[in-house]
Design an enzyme around this catalytic site. Structure first.
Site, mmCIF file in Angstrom:
data_model
loop_
_atom_site.group_PDB
_atom_site.id
_atom_site.type_symbol
_atom_site.label_atom_id
_atom_site.label_comp_id
_atom_site.label_asym_id
_atom_site.label_seq_id
_atom_site.Cartn_x
_atom_site.Cartn_y
_atom_site.Cartn_z
ATOM 1 N N ASN A 62 -4.122 -3.917 -3.763
ATOM 2 C CA ASN A 62 -4.275 -5.421 -3.659
ATOM 3 C C ASN A 62 -3.946 -6.226 -5.030
ATOM 4 O OD1 ASN A 62 -4.619 -4.773 -1.218
ATOM 5 N ND2 ASN A 62 -6.869 -5.504 -1.138
ATOM 6 N N THR B 172 33.325 -41.299 -8.220
ATOM 7 C CA THR B 172 31.823 -41.423 -7.563
ATOM 8 C C THR B 172 32.228 -41.496 -5.869
ATOM 9 O OG1 THR B 172 31.844 -43.723 -7.955
ATOM 10 C CG2 THR B 172 30.851 -42.657 -9.439
ATOM 11 N N HIS B 173 31.518 -40.980 -5.347
ATOM 12 C CA HIS B 173 31.831 -40.951 -3.651
ATOM 13 C C HIS B 173 33.153 -40.145 -3.487
ATOM 14 C CE1 HIS B 173 28.333 -43.857 -2.888
ATOM 15 N NE2 HIS B 173 28.887 -44.186 -3.979
ATOM 16 N N GLU C 277 34.131 -19.450 -6.292
ATOM 17 C CA GLU C 277 33.599 -19.039 -5.010
ATOM 18 C C GLU C 277 32.700 -17.908 -5.215
ATOM 19 O OE1 GLU C 277 38.106 -19.783 -3.062
ATOM 20 O OE2 GLU C 277 37.573 -17.942 -3.520
ATOM 21 N N SER D 231 47.366 -12.379 0.630
ATOM 22 C CA SER D 231 48.029 -11.216 1.095
ATOM 23 C C SER D 231 49.306 -11.472 1.631
ATOM 24 C CB SER D 231 47.190 -10.290 2.068
ATOM 25 O OG SER D 231 47.050 -11.161 3.043
ATOM 26 N N SER E 3 -6.627 -0.890 -6.882
ATOM 27 C CA SER E 3 -6.259 -1.212 -5.411
ATOM 28 C C SER E 3 -4.621 -1.451 -5.363
ATOM 29 C CB SER E 3 -7.209 -2.193 -4.638
ATOM 30 O OG SER E 3 -6.793 -2.572 -3.722
ATOM 31 N N THR F 70 0.848 -1.247 0.019
ATOM 32 C CA THR F 70 0.033 -0.016 -0.042
ATOM 33 C C THR F 70 0.690 1.282 0.039
ATOM 34 O OG1 THR F 70 -1.664 -1.091 1.077
ATOM 35 C CG2 THR F 70 -1.607 1.185 1.374
ATOM 36 N N LYS G 205 50.145 -17.430 -5.033
ATOM 37 C CA LYS G 205 48.815 -18.293 -4.712
ATOM 38 C C LYS G 205 47.927 -17.685 -5.638
ATOM 39 C CE LYS G 205 46.387 -20.648 -0.849
ATOM 40 N NZ LYS G 205 44.991 -20.310 -1.514
#
Length: 463
Positions: free
Chosen positions: A138, A183-184, A327, A315, A136, A97, A320
């Site tokens: 709504n 697998t697994h 990510e 850092s 409205s 509203t 690296k």
């Protein structure tokens, strides 16, 4: 300042503001997150008001002088003007509203200016009596929500198809060199990275298909139901005409809700669409995790693929490089799942003749789509398209895979093949060499059976 009055009382409003007293009350009442309604929802809501004004003029319930001023004001806002006049927090009064009145007030005050009147002269052109005529909160809020999601979903469809194509193209570009299947997380029958990337493409396409199906459910819109779905205070034929006008303005195949009461009570279509986004997020998480695993190392991980280096990874540790693009995709996907949880709770919180939680449902869905649409093209160009394959590593590991005994089990049986696998692990000898040494296969037979590259090439030739 100017003095404005509503059904509760009076308030001073800054003269430069196009919003009015009800907007200011909402700003004061709901200082929650600092996150405003999304621009795409604002523009679509204005479009709904434009369609309503045109329809009301055609049906004779709104005079052309006021109606055309409202339409002109709407066109200005759609073009980008007055974007700073919508200060409401996404967490606000139920049913939207507050936001509906924010839209109504800005349109009314700009229309008044266009007619040579002062802002706030609502006795001539009212946010409620003229801009909100035959409407409205709504029915307009869920209608604007559906349309905003439809527009963003169409962009999403292109983004997903492009990503699927990128995965498939990367698979085609990669030589079908065998690698150990897993697998697994344990060694399994060899596959190729091509197999895996083409499968990723298929997964994205399937998720996109589910999203398209749920997107089509949103073509039903609630406008015309006004309060509680009864259509009260709207003229005959208004619902059909306003939906037709909205369809023309949006170039979408919009249709009136099959049941206007259900359209106000239930947000099931939006829940289903949000669920499809969650399903996509689950697939994206799985794929991102695979890429991080395959790219792990370079000395102590799988080191099967090389992800493009896009920034230093530490850092403190020189040299690296981390799988930052994957990510970030994980984190985006986690947020989408969280958004869907909020949507699910809001959808079930509807009571009796109206679900008042639509604002948070809409906000979360639009945020999820926006994140995907913004990030996946970058993920595609900065990660997927630049992936390289460590062919030397793949060949070395595949040849030492003890589960290659599976290729021998039709000849020597499952139990004997299992014994050979254990011996391979214990002695660190390839299955192929053990099979030759034990006389199970001749060298020529072994060369043919364990030529995994030939097996892969033959499979792709058949396809």
């Amino acid at each position: 300042m100017r003095l404005e009055k509503d059904s509760i009382g009076e308030k001073e409003i800054p003269n430069e503001a196009y919003y009015g007293i009800q907007t200011l009350r909402a700003v004061e009442n709901f200082p929650v997150s600092g996150r405003r309604e999304r621009p795409e929802l604002i523009k679509v809501y204005i479009l709904v008001k434009k369609a309503a004004a045109i329809t009301n003029m055609e049906l004779g319930t709104l005079d052309n002088v006021r109606g055309e001023a409202i339409v002109k004001a709407a066109d200005e806002i759609i073009s980008g003007k007055l974007a700073d006049q919508f200060p409401l927090d996404i967490f606000q009064a139920g049913a939207g509203t507050s936001f509906n009145m924010n839209i109504n007030e800005v349109l009314a005050n700009r229309a008044l200016e266009l007619l040579g009147k002062k802002r706030g002269e609502y006795e001539y052109l009212s946010p409620n009596d003229h801009v909100n005529l035959s409407q409205s909160s709504n029915d307009t809020f869920p209608t604007a929500s559906h349309i905003a999601i439809l527009f963003e979903a169409d962009v999403l469809n292109i983004v997903l198809l492009n990503l699927a194509s990128a995965f498939k193209q990367k698979g085609k570009d990669i030589s079908p060199i065998p690698k150990s299947g897993r697998t697994h997380l344990m060694d399994a029958v060899p596959v190729t990275i091509r197999d895996e990337f083409v499968a990723y493409s298929s997964a994205i396409k399937r998720a996109a298909e589910r999203i398209r199906e749920r997107r089509n459910d949103l073509l039903e819109v609630a406008i015309g139901g006004t309060a509680t779905g009864t259509g009260v205070n709207s003229p005959p034929f208004y619902r059909e005409k306003v939906v037709k006008k909205l369809a023309e303005l949006t170039s979408l195949e919009l249709i009136p809700a099959k049941d206007s009461f259900e359209a106000l009570q239930s947000r099931s279509q939006m829940a289903a669409f949000s669920g499809a986004l969650k399903e996509l997020a689950l697939e994206l998480i799985r794929i991102a995790n695979d890429l991080r695993l395959m790219g792990s190392g370079p000395t102590s991980g799988l080191n099967e693929i090389i992800l493009p280096p896009v920034q230093p990874g530490s850092s403190i540790m020189p040299g690296k490089v981390n799988p930052v693009m994957a990510e970030c995709l994980n984190m985006v996907s986690f947020q989408i799942i969280g958004n869907d949880t909020a949507v699910s709770l809001a959808v079930q919180a509807g009571q009796l003749d109206l679900n008042v939680m639509t604002p948070v449902i809409t906000s979360n869905i639009l945020e999820s789509i926006s994140m995907i649409n913004s990030y996946l093209p970058v993920f595609q160009s900065s990660c997927i398209e630049g992936i390289l394959v460590n062919e030397k590593r793949l060949k070395m590991v595949a040849g030492m895979n003890p589960i290659l005994t599976t290729l021998l089990s039709p000849k020597i049986g499952y139990l004997h093949a299992a014994e050979l696998a254990r011996e391979s692990i214990k002695t660190d000898q390839p299955i192929k060499d053990l099979a030759i040494a034990k006389g199970i296969l001749s060298k020529e037979e072994a060369d043919m059976l364990f030529n995994l590259e030939t097996i892969s090439k033959n499979r792709y030739q058949k396809e």
